[in-house]
Motif scaffolding. Structure first.
Motif, PDB file in Angstrom:
ATOM      1  N   ARG A 239       0.856  -1.209   0.136  1.00  0.00           N
ATOM      2  CA  ARG A 239      -0.075  -0.028   0.144  1.00  0.00           C
ATOM      3  C   ARG A 239       0.916   1.310   0.003  1.00  0.00           C
ATOM      4  NH1 ARG A 239      -5.114  -1.680   3.944  1.00  0.00           N
ATOM      5  NH2 ARG A 239      -6.576  -1.888   2.137  1.00  0.00           N
ATOM      6  N   ARG A 240       2.140   1.228   0.857  1.00  0.00           N
ATOM      7  CA  ARG A 240       2.752   2.552   0.768  1.00  0.00           C
ATOM      8  C   ARG A 240       3.356   2.852  -0.553  1.00  0.00           C
ATOM      9  NH1 ARG A 240       6.263   1.274   6.397  1.00  0.00           N
ATOM     10  NH2 ARG A 240       5.123   2.490   7.732  1.00  0.00           N
ATOM     11  N   ARG A 241       3.586   1.722  -1.475  1.00  0.00           N
ATOM     12  CA  ARG A 241       4.118   1.761  -2.817  1.00  0.00           C
ATOM     13  C   ARG A 241       3.207   2.105  -3.764  1.00  0.00           C
ATOM     14  NH1 ARG A 241       4.516  -2.506  -6.167  1.00  0.00           N
ATOM     15  NH2 ARG A 241       4.537  -3.921  -4.280  1.00  0.00           N
ATOM     16  N   VAL A 242       2.009   1.337  -3.614  1.00  0.00           N
ATOM     17  CA  VAL A 242       0.870   1.643  -4.491  1.00  0.00           C
ATOM     18  C   VAL A 242       0.052   2.731  -4.407  1.00  0.00           C
ATOM     19  CG1 VAL A 242      -1.259   0.579  -5.661  1.00  0.00           C
ATOM     20  CG2 VAL A 242       1.011  -0.770  -5.280  1.00  0.00           C
ATOM     21  N   LEU A 243      -0.262   3.080  -2.987  1.00  0.00           N
ATOM     22  CA  LEU A 243      -1.473   4.307  -2.836  1.00  0.00           C
ATOM     23  C   LEU A 243      -0.424   5.428  -2.128  1.00  0.00           C
ATOM     24  CD1 LEU A 243      -4.072   1.788  -0.963  1.00  0.00           C
ATOM     25  CD2 LEU A 243      -4.017   2.693  -3.471  1.00  0.00           C
ATOM     26  N   GLY A 244       0.560   5.043  -1.702  1.00  0.00           N
ATOM     27  CA  GLY A 244       1.304   6.352  -0.898  1.00  0.00           C
ATOM     28  C   GLY A 244       1.312   5.968   0.319  1.00  0.00           C
ATOM     29  N   LYS A 245       2.106   6.726   1.433  1.00  0.00           N
ATOM     30  CA  LYS A 245       2.069   6.538   2.600  1.00  0.00           C
ATOM     31  C   LYS A 245       1.038   7.193   3.486  1.00  0.00           C
ATOM     32  CE  LYS A 245       5.486  10.515   3.455  1.00  0.00           C
ATOM     33  NZ  LYS A 245       6.883  10.737   4.126  1.00  0.00           N
ATOM     34  N   ASP A 246       0.415   8.556   3.042  1.00  0.00           N
ATOM     35  CA  ASP A 246      -0.796   9.063   3.550  1.00  0.00           C
ATOM     36  C   ASP A 246      -1.936   8.683   3.183  1.00  0.00           C
ATOM     37  OD1 ASP A 246       1.233  10.725   5.023  1.00  0.00           O
ATOM     38  OD2 ASP A 246       1.401  12.094   3.325  1.00  0.00           O
ATOM     39  N   HIS A 247      -2.309   7.656   2.377  1.00  0.00           N
ATOM     40  CA  HIS A 247      -3.367   7.297   1.859  1.00  0.00           C
ATOM     41  C   HIS A 247      -4.334   6.616   3.250  1.00  0.00           C
ATOM     42  CE1 HIS A 247      -6.596   4.914   0.044  1.00  0.00           C
ATOM     43  NE2 HIS A 247      -6.585   5.655  -1.044  1.00  0.00           N
ATOM     44  N   PRO A 248      -5.676   6.654   3.335  1.00  0.00           N
ATOM     45  CA  PRO A 248      -6.044   6.265   4.445  1.00  0.00           C
ATOM     46  C   PRO A 248      -6.088   4.666   4.581  1.00  0.00           C
ATOM     47  CG  PRO A 248      -7.772   7.874   3.450  1.00  0.00           C
ATOM     48  CD  PRO A 248      -6.270   7.475   2.549  1.00  0.00           C
ATOM     49  N   ASP A 249      -5.985   3.884   3.447  1.00  0.00           N
ATOM     50  CA  ASP A 249      -5.917   2.466   3.539  1.00  0.00           C
ATOM     51  C   ASP A 249      -4.573   2.052   3.883  1.00  0.00           C
ATOM     52  OD1 ASP A 249      -8.427   2.167   2.504  1.00  0.00           O
ATOM     53  OD2 ASP A 249      -7.734   1.744   0.760  1.00  0.00           O
ATOM     54  N   THR A 250      -3.502   2.937   3.591  1.00  0.00           N
ATOM     55  CA  THR A 250      -1.958   2.720   3.958  1.00  0.00           C
ATOM     56  C   THR A 250      -1.997   2.712   5.537  1.00  0.00           C
ATOM     57  OG1 THR A 250      -1.230   3.587   1.951  1.00  0.00           O
ATOM     58  CG2 THR A 250       0.189   3.214   3.711  1.00  0.00           C
ATOM     59  N   LEU A 251      -2.767   4.115   6.234  1.00  0.00           N
ATOM     60  CA  LEU A 251      -2.718   4.073   7.358  1.00  0.00           C
ATOM     61  C   LEU A 251      -3.473   2.962   8.337  1.00  0.00           C
ATOM     62  CD1 LEU A 251      -3.290   8.012   7.323  1.00  0.00           C
ATOM     63  CD2 LEU A 251      -1.001   6.923   7.626  1.00  0.00           C
ATOM     64  N   THR A 252      -4.640   2.506   7.624  1.00  0.00           N
ATOM     65  CA  THR A 252      -5.150   1.460   8.119  1.00  0.00           C
ATOM     66  C   THR A 252      -4.269   0.156   8.417  1.00  0.00           C
ATOM     67  OG1 THR A 252      -7.527   2.185   7.414  1.00  0.00           O
ATOM     68  CG2 THR A 252      -7.215  -0.189   7.905  1.00  0.00           C
ATOM     69  N   SER A 253      -3.422  -0.058   7.408  1.00  0.00           N
ATOM     70  CA  SER A 253      -2.670  -1.217   7.629  1.00  0.00           C
ATOM     71  C   SER A 253      -1.671  -0.775   8.712  1.00  0.00           C
ATOM     72  CB  SER A 253      -1.944  -1.357   6.303  1.00  0.00           C
ATOM     73  OG  SER A 253      -2.757  -2.047   5.180  1.00  0.00           O
ATOM     74  N   ALA A 254      -1.219   0.364   8.784  1.00  0.00           N
ATOM     75  CA  ALA A 254      -0.161   0.475   9.739  1.00  0.00           C
ATOM     76  C   ALA A 254      -0.703   0.316  11.025  1.00  0.00           C
ATOM     77  CB  ALA A 254       0.576   1.923   9.493  1.00  0.00           C
ATOM     78  N   HIS A 255      -1.809   0.630  11.422  1.00  0.00           N
ATOM     79  CA  HIS A 255      -2.638   0.521  12.611  1.00  0.00           C
ATOM     80  C   HIS A 255      -2.658  -0.971  12.795  1.00  0.00           C
ATOM     81  CE1 HIS A 255      -5.461   1.061  15.679  1.00  0.00           C
ATOM     82  NE2 HIS A 255      -6.374   0.294  14.961  1.00  0.00           N
ATOM     83  N   ASN A 256      -3.146  -1.743  11.925  1.00  0.00           N
ATOM     84  CA  ASN A 256      -3.292  -3.219  11.847  1.00  0.00           C
ATOM     85  C   ASN A 256      -2.021  -3.966  12.479  1.00  0.00           C
ATOM     86  OD1 ASN A 256      -5.990  -2.881  11.560  1.00  0.00           O
ATOM     87  ND2 ASN A 256      -5.828  -3.489   9.437  1.00  0.00           N
ATOM     88  N   LEU A 257      -0.885  -3.538  11.771  1.00  0.00           N
ATOM     89  CA  LEU A 257       0.286  -3.917  12.161  1.00  0.00           C
ATOM     90  C   LEU A 257       0.656  -3.845  13.463  1.00  0.00           C
ATOM     91  CD1 LEU A 257       2.744  -5.674  11.171  1.00  0.00           C
ATOM     92  CD2 LEU A 257       3.680  -3.436  10.350  1.00  0.00           C
ATOM     93  N   ALA A 258       0.162  -2.563  13.806  1.00  0.00           N
ATOM     94  CA  ALA A 258       0.674  -2.308  15.542  1.00  0.00           C
ATOM     95  C   ALA A 258       0.002  -3.088  16.289  1.00  0.00           C
ATOM     96  CB  ALA A 258       0.396  -0.670  15.512  1.00  0.00           C
TER      97      ALA A 258
END
Length: 269
Positions: A239-258
């Motif tokens: 998602r960081r590569r495809v959508l960008g690091k600030d995209h809502p879905d990318t931030l959701t993935s970061a939250h889920n990994l945490a």
């Protein structure tokens, strides 16, 4: 003459007209003028479609267009491009959190199209997809599940098991099942949907990444935390590569990994 008489305003957002002025102008049109005017409005809307309603980058253009979409009664149109626009408008409203307006529009489209076009029409199915999404967002999980089950069965029969719209319906049903506490059934359906999306759409497609993220959530709930962590990490990287690091879905993935790392004791081992 309208702006000079303070009956309308023109600025960078376009033409803004008071509703009373709009009503008076509509009432003065002859039936032939109404037909011609509607055709022109529909043509303008069709070429103004911002598309990609789940992408926040398109939301400013959708915000400008929505008052015209809502005023145009697109449930009555025979223009296929405008039916598609109406469905995308629902998705935009629900994605940005305007659940009430999204529900009203999706419900109107679904009811009218189901009556006029039938339950198996692709646009009826698209409206059902959005209506079920709205039900979930409003906490109506049983209604969402029931509509998702019906929509998925129709999509599989009409479009085929691997059609992107069918897979979207399967993803919706998995979400409803999860919210109703049926985590294992949701996990199994999401695993199947992820496998199909990877094959049909590719590993980096946003819909594929959504399935991966959802599957990881279900794994975590079922105690498969290390597998969830690995999938969340891979999804975050993509998602960081495809959508960008600030995209809502990318931030959701970061939250889920945490969440995964916390469940595993912080160091992820």
């Amino acid at each position: 003459h309208l702006p000079r008489q303070s009956l309308a305003r023109i600025d960078q957002r376009g033409l803004t007209m008071h509703r009373l002025t709009q009503a008076i102008l509509r009432d003065r049109l002859t039936p032939d003028q109404v037909t011609v005017t509607r055709a022109r409005v529909e043509a303008l809307l069709a070429v103004s479609n911002p598309s990609d309603p789940l992408n926040p980058a398109t939301w400013p253009r959708w915000a400008q267009l929505m008052p015209h979409v809502l005023a145009a009664d697109l449930a009555a149109t025979d223009n296929l491009a405008l039916r598609q626009l109406a469905c995308q408008a629902c998705s935009y409203l629900l994605a940005r959190g305007d659940t009430s307006t999204g529900y009203d529009l999706a419900s109107q489209l679904y009811q009218q199209w189901h009556y006029r076009l039938g339950g198996d029409d692709p646009h009826t199915l698209a409206a059902a997809h959005n209506l079920a999404w709205a039900h979930r967002a409003m906490g109506r999980y049983t209604a969402a599940r029931d509509l998702d089950q019906d929509t998925l069965a129709r999509c599989r029969r009409v479009l085929g098991v691997d059609h992107p719209d069918t897979l979207a319906s399967a993803s919706n049903l998995a979400a409803a099942l999860y919210l109703l506490g049926e985590a294992r059934a949701a996990r199994d359906l999401n695993q199947d949907t992820l496998d199909r999306r990877r094959r049909v759409l590719g590993k980096d497609h946003p819909d594929t990444l959504t399935s991966a993220s959802n599957l990881a959530n279900h794994m975590r709930v079922l105690g498969e935390v290390r597998a969830a962590r690995d999938l969340d990490q891979a999804t975050l990287d993509r998602r960081r590569r495809v959508l960008g690091k600030d995209h809502p879905d990318t931030l959701t993935s970061a939250h889920n990994l945490a969440l995964d790392l916390r469940a595993l004791g912080g160091d992820g081992r």
